[in-house]
Design an enzyme around this catalytic site. Structure first.
Site, PDB file in Angstrom:
ATOM      1  N   HIS A  43       6.142   5.419   4.220  1.00 22.14           N
ATOM      2  CA  HIS A  43       5.104   5.916   5.005  1.00 22.14           C
ATOM      3  C   HIS A  43       5.345   5.032   6.510  1.00 22.14           C
ATOM      4  O   HIS A  43       6.471   3.933   7.215  1.00 22.14           O
ATOM      5  CB  HIS A  43       3.859   4.914   5.361  1.00 22.14           C
ATOM      6  CG  HIS A  43       3.701   3.530   5.002  1.00 22.14           C
ATOM      7  ND1 HIS A  43       3.669   1.969   5.866  1.00 22.14           N
ATOM      8  CD2 HIS A  43       4.066   2.012   4.186  1.00 22.14           C
ATOM      9  CE1 HIS A  43       3.643   1.626   6.343  1.00 22.14           C
ATOM     10  NE2 HIS A  43       3.829   1.328   4.716  1.00 22.14           N
ATOM     11  N   GLU A  75       1.291  -0.682  -2.871  1.00 28.62           N
ATOM     12  CA  GLU A  75       2.203  -1.677  -2.241  1.00 28.62           C
ATOM     13  C   GLU A  75       1.659  -2.511  -3.447  1.00 28.62           C
ATOM     14  O   GLU A  75       0.755  -2.585  -4.396  1.00 28.62           O
ATOM     15  CB  GLU A  75       1.887  -2.001  -0.908  1.00 28.62           C
ATOM     16  CG  GLU A  75       3.307  -3.037  -0.597  1.00 28.62           C
ATOM     17  CD  GLU A  75       4.701  -2.260  -0.850  1.00 28.62           C
ATOM     18  OE1 GLU A  75       5.086  -2.076  -1.783  1.00 28.62           O
ATOM     19  OE2 GLU A  75       5.120  -2.208   0.533  1.00 28.62           O
TER      20      GLU A  75
END
Length: 211
Positions: A9, A83
């Site tokens: 990202h 994550e």
């Protein structure tokens, strides 16, 4: 065979401040959105058939911005690509971590690195089964990409995993293989002075150094 582009990202304010994010849902900043658009423009030179992302907003928004460039709509959200949970270390900077959790100290609530690898790799296997013969963009996180990399190509790459970077894998005969770390398509999407995942994450840096 299924081809994957694993994308980290774009930047967030916590990335810039070198605070551990983990499962905390921190949005992209303007630099991160610019990185996502730049990565999308580069990926548009290839044909993609599916777009998948972690449900955390920094990954999901990166995927949406990439999708605008490659002609794909809303990303499919996959929880297993979220994550790593860093427990009580989330939100802390490197110096704060060193003070609160000296080398060797346990961090309450931290997800084992092996568990991250297990769920992320399983997600890729399932995506390959659902998208045989296709090319899939997967937007995830530094810890997730590092876990996949160390599972399929242990010790081969210690280079930075920067915000907006692209790493190519393929799934064939039931196995996942690394094609290109920092795929050449990605060269322009690494912004000057961008920090890599380990530099932004003090606990990950310690694990890399074996401390």
């Amino acid at each position: 065979m299924t081809v994957f582009a694993l994308v980290r990202h774009g930047e967030t304010d916590w990335n810039r401040e070198r605070r551990i994010q983990g499962s905390t849902d921190i949005p992209l900043n303007d630099t991160g959105r610019e990185q996502a658009r730049a990565t999308g423009a580069l990926l548009a030179s290839r044909r993609w058939t599916a777009l998948v992302a972690s449900p955390l907003s920094r990954a999901a928004e990166t995927a949406r911005l990439i999708g605008e460039h490659v002609g794909l709509g809303e990303p499919e959200l996959e929880q297993r690509l979220a994550e790593r949970d860093y427990g009580e270390a989330e939100g802390l900077t490197g110096p704060e971590i060193d003070a609160k959790f000296p080398d060797g100290a346990d961090v309450p609530g931290r997800e084992p690195r092996e568990a991250v690898a297990e769920r992320a790799v399983a997600a890729l296997h399932d995506l390959a089964a659902r998208h045989p013969g296709e090319a899939v963009i997967v937007v995830a996180h530094g810890g997730v990409i590092r876990s996949v990399l160390e599972t399929v190509a242990p010790g081969r790459h210690r280079e930075p995993i920067t915000n907006g970077s692209v790493h190519s894998f393929r799934h064939a005969d039931g196995a996942i293989e690394l094609v290109a770390f920092d795929d050449p398509i990605d060269e322009q999407s690494i912004f000057p002075l961008a920090d890599d995942f380990e530099q932004q994450n003090r606990l990950a840096e310690r694990e890399r150094e074996g401390r």
